[in-house]
Design a protein around this motif. Structure first.
Motif, PDB file in Angstrom:
ATOM      1  N   GLU A  82       8.831 -42.250   7.471  1.00  0.00           N
ATOM      2  CA  GLU A  82       9.144 -40.939   6.917  1.00  0.00           C
ATOM      3  C   GLU A  82       8.962 -39.873   7.988  1.00  0.00           C
ATOM      4  O   GLU A  82       8.184 -40.043   8.919  1.00  0.00           O
ATOM      5  CB  GLU A  82       8.196 -40.609   5.756  1.00  0.00           C
ATOM      6  N   GLU A  83       9.684 -38.781   7.833  1.00  0.00           N
ATOM      7  CA  GLU A  83       9.487 -37.606   8.672  1.00  0.00           C
ATOM      8  C   GLU A  83       9.571 -36.398   7.752  1.00  0.00           C
ATOM      9  O   GLU A  83      10.529 -36.255   6.992  1.00  0.00           O
ATOM     10  CB  GLU A  83      10.547 -37.528   9.763  1.00  0.00           C
ATOM     11  N   ASP A  84       8.536 -35.536   7.795  1.00  0.00           N
ATOM     12  CA  ASP A  84       8.539 -34.381   6.892  1.00  0.00           C
ATOM     13  C   ASP A  84       9.314 -33.211   7.508  1.00  0.00           C
ATOM     14  O   ASP A  84       9.872 -33.313   8.606  1.00  0.00           O
ATOM     15  CB  ASP A  84       7.115 -33.978   6.492  1.00  0.00           C
ATOM     16  N   GLU A  85       9.342 -32.102   6.792  1.00  0.00           N
ATOM     17  CA  GLU A  85      10.118 -30.937   7.230  1.00  0.00           C
ATOM     18  C   GLU A  85       9.601 -30.327   8.527  1.00  0.00           C
ATOM     19  O   GLU A  85      10.290 -29.552   9.172  1.00  0.00           O
ATOM     20  CB  GLU A  85      10.175 -29.870   6.126  1.00  0.00           C
ATOM     21  N   PHE A  86       8.377 -30.671   8.938  1.00  0.00           N
ATOM     22  CA  PHE A  86       7.799 -30.166  10.179  1.00  0.00           C
ATOM     23  C   PHE A  86       7.957 -31.146  11.342  1.00  0.00           C
ATOM     24  O   PHE A  86       7.461 -30.912  12.435  1.00  0.00           O
ATOM     25  CB  PHE A  86       6.315 -29.831   9.976  1.00  0.00           C
ATOM     26  N   GLY A  87       8.603 -32.285  11.083  1.00  0.00           N
ATOM     27  CA  GLY A  87       8.819 -33.283  12.118  1.00  0.00           C
ATOM     28  C   GLY A  87       7.678 -34.267  12.286  1.00  0.00           C
ATOM     29  O   GLY A  87       7.664 -35.040  13.241  1.00  0.00           O
ATOM     30  N   GLN A  89       5.856 -37.544  11.873  1.00  0.00           N
ATOM     31  CA  GLN A  89       6.339 -38.899  11.632  1.00  0.00           C
ATOM     32  C   GLN A  89       5.229 -39.781  11.080  1.00  0.00           C
ATOM     33  O   GLN A  89       4.113 -39.755  11.580  1.00  0.00           O
ATOM     34  CB  GLN A  89       6.847 -39.498  12.940  1.00  0.00           C
TER      35      GLN A  89
END
Length: 110
Positions: A82-87, A89
């Motif tokens: 997964e990678e969130d909206e802030f990058g 990982q």
């Protein structure tokens, strides 16, 4: 090597390679609720060994050498990245015995 073994080895090799200049946080969680059981900070000077049946991670932290973490490929039931909206990982590994292992790049150089 079975598909799950190959996928775990490839995803973690890629994750650790991309994040080689940063510490990684390892969280142990209960698989159903994702309740945190424990956290390790894995420093940049980590070494990973990918063998036929086992992934082993060791690292050095203030003159202490930890070889405390091993994953048996036969115990893995799922892996996702997964990678969130802030990058940020994260690689999530679900294990047979009800534990989830999450590796997250924390963006800190230790």
């Amino acid at each position: 090597m079975s598909n799950i073994k190959q996928e775990v080895a490839e995803r973690l090799k890629d994750f650790f390679s991309r994040n080689r200049d940063y510490a990684v946080e390892l969280d142990l969680k209960e698989i159903q609720t994702r309740t945190n059981i424990g956290t390790f900070s894995i420093t940049m000077n980590r070494e990973c060994s990918y063998k036929n049946d086992l992934l082993s991670i060791s690292w050095k932290n203030n003159e202490c050498i930890y070889e405390a973490f091993k994953i048996r490929y036969d115990d893995v039931i799922a892996i996702q990245e997964e990678e969130d909206e802030f990058g940020i990982q994260t690689v999530c590994i679900d294990m047979k015995y009800g534990i989830a292992i999450e590796f997250t790049c924390v963006g800190i150089r230790i």
